[in-house]
Design a protein around this motif. Structure first.
Motif, short mmCIF file in Angstrom:
data_model
loop_
_atom_site.label_atom_id
_atom_site.label_comp_id
_atom_site.label_asym_id
_atom_site.label_seq_id
_atom_site.Cartn_x
_atom_site.Cartn_y
_atom_site.Cartn_z
N GLY A 188 1.22 6.09 -8.20
CA GLY A 188 2.49 5.89 -6.74
C GLY A 188 3.60 6.29 -7.36
O GLY A 188 4.39 6.39 -7.05
N SER A 189 3.84 6.74 -8.82
CA SER A 189 5.62 6.40 -8.67
C SER A 189 5.93 7.67 -8.20
O SER A 189 6.67 8.03 -7.92
N LYS A 190 5.13 9.04 -8.67
CA LYS A 190 4.88 9.84 -7.85
C LYS A 190 5.53 10.32 -6.51
O LYS A 190 6.19 10.85 -6.18
N VAL A 191 4.73 9.48 -6.19
CA VAL A 191 4.99 8.83 -4.49
C VAL A 191 6.66 8.20 -4.11
O VAL A 191 6.98 8.75 -3.32
N VAL A 192 6.84 6.93 -4.95
CA VAL A 192 7.53 6.11 -4.56
C VAL A 192 8.78 5.96 -5.09
O VAL A 192 9.76 6.63 -4.38
N LEU B 141 12.02 -6.40 -6.88
CA LEU B 141 11.50 -6.11 -8.09
C LEU B 141 10.27 -5.90 -7.89
O LEU B 141 9.43 -5.50 -8.29
N PRO B 142 9.95 -7.49 -8.10
CA PRO B 142 7.78 -7.92 -7.89
C PRO B 142 7.67 -6.48 -6.57
O PRO B 142 6.57 -5.69 -6.98
N CYS B 143 8.12 -7.11 -5.37
CA CYS B 143 7.16 -6.03 -4.39
C CYS B 143 6.81 -4.42 -4.83
O CYS B 143 6.50 -3.86 -4.17
N LEU B 144 8.78 -3.86 -5.35
CA LEU B 144 8.87 -2.61 -5.49
C LEU B 144 7.60 -2.25 -6.67
O LEU B 144 6.90 -1.09 -6.95
N LEU B 145 7.50 -2.81 -7.70
CA LEU B 145 6.29 -2.34 -8.65
C LEU B 145 4.84 -2.48 -8.22
O LEU B 145 3.89 -1.45 -8.61
N PHE B 146 4.77 -3.95 -7.66
CA PHE B 146 3.35 -3.95 -7.31
C PHE B 146 3.65 -2.85 -6.20
O PHE B 146 2.49 -2.18 -5.86
N GLY B 147 3.80 -2.23 -5.55
CA GLY B 147 3.84 -0.90 -3.80
C GLY B 147 3.59 0.05 -4.88
O GLY B 147 2.84 0.57 -4.43
N ILE B 148 4.76 0.60 -5.88
CA ILE B 148 4.06 1.42 -6.89
C ILE B 148 2.66 1.73 -7.03
O ILE B 148 2.00 2.34 -7.07
N TRP B 149 1.89 0.35 -7.57
CA TRP B 149 0.74 0.17 -8.40
C TRP B 149 -0.61 0.50 -6.71
O TRP B 149 -1.54 0.92 -6.55
N ASN B 150 0.11 -0.48 -6.03
CA ASN B 150 -0.86 -0.25 -4.91
C ASN B 150 -0.93 1.39 -4.14
O ASN B 150 -1.54 1.64 -3.73
N VAL B 151 0.54 1.95 -4.51
CA VAL B 151 0.20 3.16 -3.38
C VAL B 151 -0.66 4.27 -4.36
O VAL B 151 -1.32 4.66 -3.39
N ILE C 131 -4.04 -4.12 -0.16
CA ILE C 131 -4.17 -3.38 1.69
C ILE C 131 -3.04 -2.18 1.78
O ILE C 131 -1.83 -1.93 1.08
N PRO C 132 -3.70 -1.54 2.22
CA PRO C 132 -2.84 -0.32 2.96
C PRO C 132 -1.42 -0.83 3.77
O PRO C 132 -1.31 -1.40 4.48
N GLY C 133 -0.01 -0.02 3.91
CA GLY C 133 0.91 -1.22 4.72
C GLY C 133 2.14 0.10 3.74
O GLY C 133 2.04 0.87 2.71
N SER C 134 3.51 -0.50 4.56
CA SER C 134 4.66 0.61 4.13
C SER C 134 4.96 -0.44 2.76
O SER C 134 3.90 -1.17 1.96
N ILE C 135 5.35 0.63 1.76
CA ILE C 135 5.23 0.44 -0.13
C ILE C 135 5.45 -0.52 -0.09
O ILE C 135 4.57 -1.09 -1.38
N GLY C 136 6.47 -1.10 0.70
CA GLY C 136 6.94 -3.22 -0.66
C GLY C 136 6.40 -3.91 0.20
O GLY C 136 6.05 -4.76 -0.66
N GLU C 137 5.58 -4.03 1.04
CA GLU C 137 5.38 -4.85 2.26
C GLU C 137 4.42 -5.58 2.44
O GLU C 137 4.04 -6.44 3.15
N THR C 138 3.29 -4.95 1.39
CA THR C 138 2.04 -5.64 1.82
C THR C 138 1.70 -6.95 1.06
O THR C 138 0.72 -7.36 2.01
N LEU D 229 -3.21 3.41 -15.31
CA LEU D 229 -2.02 4.44 -15.57
C LEU D 229 -2.00 4.92 -14.44
O LEU D 229 -0.52 5.54 -14.04
N GLU D 230 -3.24 5.85 -14.17
CA GLU D 230 -3.54 6.78 -13.32
C GLU D 230 -3.11 6.68 -12.17
O GLU D 230 -2.38 7.46 -11.16
N LYS D 231 -3.28 5.07 -11.45
CA LYS D 231 -2.38 5.24 -10.59
C LYS D 231 -0.86 4.73 -10.44
O LYS D 231 -0.16 5.17 -9.51
N ILE D 232 -0.90 4.23 -11.43
CA ILE D 232 1.33 4.18 -11.22
C ILE D 232 1.29 5.03 -11.17
O ILE D 232 2.55 5.25 -10.69
#
Lengths: 205, 403
Positions: free
Chosen positions: B98-102, B67-77, B259-266, B92-95
């Motif tokens: 991110g949610s819309k994509v992930v 979950l930490p990876c996922l949540l961070f991934g959503i924000w990071n996207v 940084i850019p990368g796969s959703i959860g791996e950065t 909030l806008e970033k979230i």
């Protein structure tokens, strides 16, 4: 020296006999039920390939190649090209060499001989052995390189067959659908393993 | 919560033998055991089981660790999105972006895989495989944010079917299911999973000047052929300067994972938090995680000494945090089914993954990321390693035994 190491690594991983060229499938599929047998066959293949590749190279260079006969019979043979005998000669060399290996194994390790059974003579028609020789000619290698290439291809085959055998031993505990049991799942597995071996495709050492 | 139990108890007879929905028994069972710990009691005689942690709860632990990876991934996207198009945006806008994509990717992966899972369990009459909880979550995390949804579905179906169900389901597969999905996409649709796909731009085509979306690994790979003789670290700085984000590819920024990368791996940091959860609960093997890191550190140190090109000279600590190494080490390599089973085998297995990852990164220009294929390759050889570890064990004990 670098070139030789490069060639060996390439023939083990990048140009893997089984997973890249899909050669030697018959023994690969048939002898991979038990790891110990697969191990024996793999080592036999390494051994045979390492020696048949340079042997065949010598035959190719000194007898079969266009103009090779000149040094024995003089200039009028400059245009004689015996390449059409390649397949025949190579198989003869391989067959006699395998016969020899068979006798050695029978003498020194009767258990291994017993477990290899029919498959040892079958190495003769193992496409990866003949493939090794023919690729070696196509790639235009020197004698040392040909030996390295044969050895590398053998190791590649060895890795492929022991990996499959270890997995198939583990597979005994799996609940494979009825129709797929046996060879079916093994073919699927081979595909998956080839996917994993794609790790090295395009790699330049 | 009582009413939930009541509903389940009321419906139960219908799903049992001779009930109306007998065929869907396993579907019901899955729902029941998902909500409640099964009320099995071990027999009076024989082995006693005290802990009711079953596969489902074990798999849930892994999902929680992700979950930490996922949540961070959503924000990071979301963050990368606004960074690329040069707008500033609130948290909030970033979230939201991110949610819309992930979330659709997560949803598609769970639905497509779940469908295969349910069909199989109904036809083959086996319980629904819990392992899917993890695979369904892992697959989205290792996809680039721009991946088309149909590809996610296709890859998930392929992986669940060919890599898992044909072997009999969870616990019997040979290759890691999530990685098979990714590798399948990698070879089937390479253009959608490599190159400039790591940032979600939306319908914006106007990017800030100098922005190329290049990942650290891609920047490093440009020096492999030897024509580019700049130090890789200075390339990182240059790139950060061109997009006006000082320290964008600095050690600390890459460690946190902005940084850019796969959703959860950065994010290495989030992966380590996940690792902590896995290790404390005893679900993941710390030996594997540690040995992957040791292996890759060792190998990049060796290549540092060889130093044929600038990418080889990249300090080892960078290798540990760029790309998906941490994610792969924590969530992929530790997969208890496909990893080596013996304790010594785990050390060897992890170490070789680390070594192989660095080799693929440095020598294979076709695949900038090595961990995916390295784990898959070692999955293939894990049974082989185990076999020899067990043989060595036997031999040692036979030697010790005095008869």
């Amino acid at each position: 020296m670098d070139d030789i190491i490069n060639l060996i690594l390439k023939s083990v991983f990048v140009d893997n006999m089984v997973y890249t060229y899909f050669l030697g499938m018959c023994s690969y599929l048939a002898v991979s039920k038990k790891l110990t047998t697969a191990n024996g066959l793999g080592i036999a293949v390494i051994f045979v390939l390492t020696f048949t590749a340079p042997l065949n190279w010598l035959i190719q260079e000194n007898i079969l190649k266009e103009g090779a006969l000149v040094k024995y019979f003089g200039e009028q043979y400059a245009n004689v090209n015996l390449d059409f005998l390649q397949l025949l000669m190579f198989i003869a060399v391989i067959a006699s060499f395998v016969q020899f290996v068979e006798m050695v194994i029978e003498k020194f390790s009767p258990t291994l001989y017993g477990s290899l059974g029919i498959f040892l003579p079958l190495i003769t028609v193992n496409c990866s052995i003949l493939g090794g020789s023919i690729f070696m000619i196509q790639k235009d290698l020197t004698l040392v390189e040909a030996t390295a290439f044969g050895f590398g291809s053998g190791v590649g085959f060895y890795l492929a067959i022991v990996a499959l055998a270890a997995i198939r031993e583990k597979l005994k505990y799996s609940n494979v659908p009825k129709g797929l049991r046996g060879l079916g799942i093994t073919f699927l597995l081979t595909g998956l393993l080839a996917l994993a071996f794609k790790t090295f495709i395009g790699m330049s050492f | 919560m009582k009413f939930l139990r009541n509903i389940l108890d009321k419906q139960k007879p219908q799903f049992q033998k001779d009930g109306k929905f007998e065929n869907f028994h396993y579907l019901f069972e899955a729902a029941e055991t998902f909500l409640y710990v099964p009320n099995l009691v071990t027999k009076k005689k024989g082995a006693q089981i005290k802990d009711m942690i079953d596969l489902k709860r074990m798999m849930m632990t892994v999902v929680i660790a992700m979950l930490p990876c996922l949540l961070f991934g959503i924000w990071n996207v979301g963050h990368q999105h606004f960074l690329a198009i040069g707008n500033s945006a609130s948290f909030l806008e970033k979230i939201i972006v991110g949610s819309k994509v992930v979330l659709p990717i997560v949803l598609v992966s769970y639905t497509a895989g779940g469908l295969v899972e349910v069909i199989f369990s109904t036809i083959r009459k086996h319980p629904i495989n819990e392992g899917f909880l993890v695979s369904g979550m892992l697959i989205p995390l290792i996809m680039p944010p721009t991946i088309p949804l149909w590809q996610v579905a296709l890859a998930t179906v392929f992986a669940i079917l060919i890599a898992k169900e044909v072997f009999g389901g969870t616990g019997m597969n040979i290759l890691n299911v999530a990685l098979t999905a990714r590798v399948f996409l990698y070879f089937a649709y390479p253009s959608d999973i490599s190159g400039d796909v790591w940032t979600y731009y939306g319908d914006k085509t106007e990017l800030i000047s100098g922005y190329s979306g290049a990942t650290p690994l891609a920047l490093g790979a440009t020096t492999v052929d030897g024509t580019n003789t700049d130090e890789v670290v200075s390339l990182f700085d240059q790139y950060s300067a061109t997009i006006n984000q000082d320290g964008f590819y600095s050690l600390i920024n890459m460690f946190i994972g902005i940084i850019p990368g796969s959703i959860g791996e950065t994010s290495t940091l989030m992966c380590l938090i996940g690792a902590l959860i896995l290790i404390i609960t005893g679900v993941g093997s710390w030996k594997i995680i540690l040995s992957v890191f040791i292996g890759s550190y060792f190998m990049s140190f060796i290549f540092n000494l060889v130093g044929l090109n600038q990418f080889m000279l990249l300090p080892p600590e960078y290798h540990l945090i760029i790309g998906g190494l941490a994610f792969g080490a924590v969530f992929m390599a530790t997969d208890p089914v496909t990893a080596a089973q013996t304790e010594t085998g785990k050390w060897i297995y992890g170490f070789l993954i680390g070594i192989l990852t660095i080799i693929v990164r440095l020598f294979n220009p076709a695949y900038p990321e090595g961990i995916m294929l390295a784990v898959l390759f070692m999955n293939v050889f894990a049974p082989y390693i185990d076999h020899y570890v067990i043989l060595a064990n036997k031999k040692r004990r036979l030697n010790r035994a005095t008869v």
